[in-house]
Design an enzyme around this catalytic site. Structure first.
Site, PDB file in Angstrom:
ATOM      1  N   GLU A  54      41.891  37.902  44.674  1.00  0.00           N
ATOM      2  CA  GLU A  54      41.686  36.935  43.602  1.00  0.00           C
ATOM      3  C   GLU A  54      42.757  35.845  43.557  1.00  0.00           C
ATOM      4  O   GLU A  54      42.560  34.825  42.896  1.00  0.00           O
ATOM      5  CB  GLU A  54      41.606  37.661  42.262  1.00  0.00           C
ATOM      6  CG  GLU A  54      40.413  38.605  42.180  1.00  0.00           C
ATOM      7  CD  GLU A  54      40.463  39.556  41.002  1.00  0.00           C
ATOM      8  OE1 GLU A  54      39.439  40.228  40.776  1.00  0.00           O
ATOM      9  OE2 GLU A  54      41.509  39.651  40.333  1.00  0.00           O
TER      10      GLU A  54
ATOM     11  N   GLY B  72      31.514  42.417  35.858  1.00  0.00           N
ATOM     12  CA  GLY B  72      30.119  42.833  35.854  1.00  0.00           C
ATOM     13  C   GLY B  72      29.355  42.103  34.771  1.00  0.00           C
ATOM     14  O   GLY B  72      29.860  41.892  33.662  1.00  0.00           O
TER      15      GLY B  72
ATOM     16  N   MET C  94      38.357  44.489  33.381  1.00  0.00           N
ATOM     17  CA  MET C  94      39.432  45.429  33.088  1.00  0.00           C
ATOM     18  C   MET C  94      40.778  44.799  32.719  1.00  0.00           C
ATOM     19  O   MET C  94      41.753  45.534  32.551  1.00  0.00           O
ATOM     20  CB  MET C  94      39.618  46.375  34.284  1.00  0.00           C
ATOM     21  CG  MET C  94      38.363  47.166  34.617  1.00  0.00           C
ATOM     22  SD  MET C  94      38.530  48.256  36.057  1.00  0.00           S
ATOM     23  CE  MET C  94      39.671  49.488  35.425  1.00  0.00           C
ATOM     24  N   GLU C  95      40.860  43.480  32.579  1.00  0.00           N
ATOM     25  CA  GLU C  95      42.141  42.845  32.250  1.00  0.00           C
ATOM     26  C   GLU C  95      42.070  41.761  31.183  1.00  0.00           C
ATOM     27  O   GLU C  95      43.058  41.501  30.482  1.00  0.00           O
ATOM     28  CB  GLU C  95      42.775  42.218  33.512  1.00  0.00           C
ATOM     29  CG  GLU C  95      43.192  43.179  34.584  1.00  0.00           C
ATOM     30  CD  GLU C  95      42.048  43.597  35.473  1.00  0.00           C
ATOM     31  OE1 GLU C  95      42.080  44.738  35.970  1.00  0.00           O
ATOM     32  OE2 GLU C  95      41.122  42.786  35.676  1.00  0.00           O
TER      33      GLU C  95
ATOM     34  N   ASP D 292      28.805  41.994  40.203  1.00  0.00           N
ATOM     35  CA  ASP D 292      27.862  43.100  40.128  1.00  0.00           C
ATOM     36  C   ASP D 292      27.168  43.061  38.777  1.00  0.00           C
ATOM     37  O   ASP D 292      27.500  42.244  37.917  1.00  0.00           O
ATOM     38  CB  ASP D 292      28.565  44.444  40.348  1.00  0.00           C
ATOM     39  CG  ASP D 292      29.640  44.712  39.304  1.00  0.00           C
ATOM     40  OD1 ASP D 292      29.281  45.206  38.218  1.00  0.00           O
ATOM     41  OD2 ASP D 292      30.827  44.418  39.556  1.00  0.00           O
TER      42      ASP D 292
END
Length: 236
Positions: A13, A79, A176-177, A200
């Site tokens: 990233e 996602g 997640m962040e 996804d």
């Protein structure tokens, strides 16, 4: 002077940004390497924070305390929770909250951090508008939407959990962040945005072919957008 901290959870990233920037110094702190330099003539610090909320929040605090950044960008993949967001598309945060924060037994709304005056942390309007316009210029073949990022220390890969995040929080993407970056930025009074390329569908397919196949493409979309943002951003 604007100095932007750019945070990614994984090397993929931030690798493109590090290759494109002029690096003046590299500082190691708390297991992270902070690349301080310039991109498109603008002052930036690029860092891979690692996966998860604790890493992300620590990273923002270091950027604030050691590097004096004025703005925060968190770039990466997520996602999709919104049927309008297909794989490869971009979501720019309007707000972010933690879906795994739950103090409802003591009177707080699901997702709300106790004793903080907001449920979802608001991103900076000028940064949002610049990011959307930048994405349309450099990624004209994909869709870009704004919305709610929901964050937790888990990779969402089943339909039941996805449906709960949509029903309870009305989230647009799960990762997640982002909300940890948002909370730390909010408390430090740093304008921020979260940029998420969809890798996804956050359902039973997410652990199969979707993520490894599309993660690199999604990261490339984010990197192109981020470079164009840095080139064109002027604070309100």
């Amino acid at each position: 002077m604007i100095k932007t901290g750019i945070i990614g959870a994984m090397e993929l990233e931030v690798a493109t940004l590090k290759n494109l920037m002029t690096v003046n110094t590299v500082t190691a702190k708390a297991g992270m390497d902070f690349y301080d330099g310039t991109l498109e003539g603008r002052s930036i610090v690029v860092v891979r924070c690692g996966i998860g909320k604790v890493n992300a929040a620590m990273c923002v605090q270091i950027l604030a305390d050691l590097f004096g950044v004025t703005h925060i960008i968190n770039t990466g993949v997520a996602g999709s929770l919104n049927p309008r967001l297909d794989i490869g598309d971009i979501l720019i945060s309007e707000r972010a909250l933690q879906h795994d924060m739950d103090s409802s037994p003591i009177g707080f709304a699901p997702g709300q951090v106790p004793d903080i005056d907001v449920l979802a942390f608001p991103a900076d309007r000028a940064m949002i508008d610049t990011a959307v316009a930048a994405c349309r210029r450099v990624n004209p073949d994909i869709s870009v939407l704004t919305g709610l990022v929901v964050t937790g220390d888990q990779f969402i890969s089943d339909r039941k959990t996805k449906d709960r995040l949509i029903a309870v929080f009305h989230g647009d993407c799960a990762e997640m962040e982002g909300a940890a970056v948002a909370q730390a930025s909010y408390l430090n009074r740093l304008p921020f945005i979260i940029i998420r390329a969809i890798s996804d569908k956050a359902d039973d397919s997410a652990g199969g072919m979707d993520f490894p196949t599309f993660e690199r493409q999604a990261a490339e979309h984010c990197a192109k957008l981020t470079v164009e943002f840095i080139r064109s951003f002027e604070p309100a």
